[in-house]
Design an enzyme around this catalytic site. Structure first.
Site, PDB file in Angstrom:
ATOM      1  CG  ASP A 174      47.337  48.410  39.991  1.00 15.44           C
ATOM      2  OD1 ASP A 174      46.608  47.742  40.727  1.00 15.44           O
ATOM      3  OD2 ASP A 174      47.698  49.564  40.308  1.00 15.44           O
ATOM      4  CE  LYS A 193      49.155  45.987  42.450  1.00 14.80           C
ATOM      5  NZ  LYS A 193      47.716  45.712  42.662  1.00 14.80           N
TER       6      LYS A 193
HETATM    7  N1  GLU Z   1      45.591  45.194  40.165  1.00 14.80           N
HETATM    8  C1  GLU Z   1      44.395  44.526  40.594  1.00 14.80           C
HETATM    9  C2  GLU Z   1      44.354  44.497  42.116  1.00 14.80           C
HETATM   10  O1  GLU Z   1      44.769  45.434  42.747  1.00 14.80           O
HETATM   11  C3  GLU Z   1      44.191  43.187  39.914  1.00 14.80           C
HETATM   12  C4  GLU Z   1      45.296  42.195  40.108  1.00 14.80           C
HETATM   13  C5  GLU Z   1      45.158  40.905  39.306  1.00 14.80           C
HETATM   14  O2  GLU Z   1      44.164  40.739  38.581  1.00 14.80           O
HETATM   15  O3  GLU Z   1      46.061  40.071  39.440  1.00 14.80           O
HETATM   16  O4  GLU Z   1      43.877  43.604  42.744  1.00 14.80           O
END
Ligand code: GLU
Length: 443
Positions: free
Chosen positions: A165, A125
């Site tokens: 996100d 992340k």
């Molecule tokens: N931000 C989204 C999550 O919390 C998607 C992440 C992604 O598609 O890599 O899972």
């Protein structure tokens, strides 16, 4: 002290001032103890000690020039948490609240979530404390390009694949992908959530919201009911909230609230999604503007949606948005089920209250995994240099969400915690990662 309690206590001590990360670990680690009791080899191999320590954390300066010619500096983050089962995968969040603690909690959750999808993606992340709100397109572009000027060297289609996100949508992904391509000369699937004209997947935009509702559909079915005629309270008005609302309505439910950080709207006749899309997706405005479109709707500044009586609640705004007080309102008003669209929407205390009162509860790592699952399918399509139809991808999303529900509820039942989807999702997600780490050796 048990193995999980011991690692939890040590890690909290070693990472002071990381409240959100502590909360995520406190929610997850103790639930793994029954599984670890069956696998003493994991304690010997230090699986948990390794799991809570990110493989790599990157922090960097992001300087950019605003429309007045002033230089601004933000901080960029990427926590590459775990690559045991695939390349690091997870979104980038642009929001003033972003800190190392927030990115670590999200990255830690992501390891389990990504494993639950059944697809080969590790956990990571990132993001920045940059606030896109009120910025011009050119300022957002300048920021995104500067972010990539440093970040490009840390990512790759087989290494680390970021996505969106909070605060990062199609516009930001486009600017970042463009800069990556300029710097590297490579046209690869290094981001997901891309536009459809340059490698994006159909259904990716809708996937988190639709997936959340597919999860709830499975939960309601297990209790012998469905969405028809149900009153649904949704918080948030971003991508997750909008497409969750769309799917609820398609399945016969009635969505009566949406919100943003300033307040919420209550529309007794059911939310008009075209109005919300116009406000949020086109004008990038505030949810208070909704009453200009629907005269009978009411706007409550500063309030939270949980006091509005409902059958089903879907928190889709941000972490810790549903606390004890909100949970008490939901219970009192007879809400039967809650599924988290945002990550760690519910505090530990509020989760326990809901569970003890028999409200069927699904944690974000299971319920909102549809987004990252379709990201993984975007990666597959990029590797194949093909794109699948909307129905093909949507069908896979439905199956993935059903499997996540079945695997989580079975794991809960197998360890004597029937209906505890929190424990079930944690154990089901952990199994595959732990085995992969164990088999790959400890150094
Ligand atoms: N931000 C989204 C999550 O919390 C998607 C992440 C992604 O598609 O890599 O899972």
């Amino acid at each position: 002290m048990s193995y999980t309690q011991n690692v939890l206590a040590k890690t909290i001590k070693n990472s002071p001032n990381e409240a959100e990360f502590h909360q995520a670990m406190t929610e997850i680690l103790p639930t793994l103890q029954p599984y670890l009791d069956e696998h003493p080899e994991y304690e010997k191999a230090g699986i948990l000690e390794r799991l809570v320590e990110p493989e790599r954390q990157i922090m960097f300066r992001v300087p950019w020039v605003d429309d007045n010619g002033n230089v601004n500096v933000n901080r960029g983050y990427r926590v590459q948490f775990n690559s045991a089962i695939g390349p690091y995968k997870g979104g980038l969040r642009f929001h003033p609240s972003v800190s190392l603690s927030i990115i670590k909690f999200l990255g830690f959750e992501q390891i389990f979530k990504n494993s639950l999808t059944g697809l080969p993606i590790g956990g990571g992340k990132g993001g920045s404390n940059f606030d896109p709100k009120g910025k011009s397109d050119r300022e957002v572009m300048a920021f995104c390009q500067s972010f990539i000027n440093e970040f490009y060297r840390h990512i790759g289609a087989d290494q680390d694949v970021p996505a969106g996100d909070i605060g990062v949508g199609a516009r930001e992904i486009g600017y970042m992908y463009g800069q990556y391509k300029r710097l590297t000369g490579q046209y690869t699937g290094v981001f997901t959530g891309k536009g459809l004209t340059y490698g994006g997947s159909l259904v990716r935009t809708q996937a988190t919201g639709y997936g959340l509702v597919y999860m709830m559909e499975n939960m309601l079915a297990a209790k012998g009911t469905d969405f028809k005629g149900k009153k649904v309270v949704i918080s948030g008005s971003g991508n997750v909230a909008i497409y969750a609302a769309e799917k609820v309505m398609e399945l016969g439910g009635k969505v009566i609230t949406m919100s943003d950080s300033n307040g919420y709207v209550y529309d007794v006749e059911g939310i008009d999604l075209n109005a919300v899309k116009q406000i949020k997706e086109v004008k990038r405005g505030r949810i208070s503007e909704y009453t200009e479109y629907r005269k009978n709707a009411e706007y409550f500044a500063g309030g939270l949606v949980w006091s509005v009586p409902c059958d089903v609640a879907l928190p889709c705004a941000t972490q810790n948005e549903l606390l004890e007080d909100g949970a008490k309102h939901l219970i009192k008003n007879g809400c039967i089920a809650v599924a988290e669209g945002s990550n760690m929407s519910t505090s530990i205390e509020a989760t326990h209250l809901l569970q003890e009162s028999g409200v069927y509860f699904a944690p974000g790592k299971a319920a909102n995994a549809g987004g990252v699952a379709i990201s993984a399918l975007e990666m597959s399509q990029n590797s194949l240099r093909l794109s699948w139809t909307f129905d093909e991808v949507d069908g896979r999303l439905r199956t993935i969400m059903r499997d996540i529900y079945i695997n989580s509820s079975k794991a809960a039942e197998n360890y004597g915690m029937k209906d505890n989807l929190v424990a079930g999702a944690n154990i089901a997600g952990f199994k595959k990662v732990a085995e992969a780490m164990y088999m790959q050796g400890s150094v």
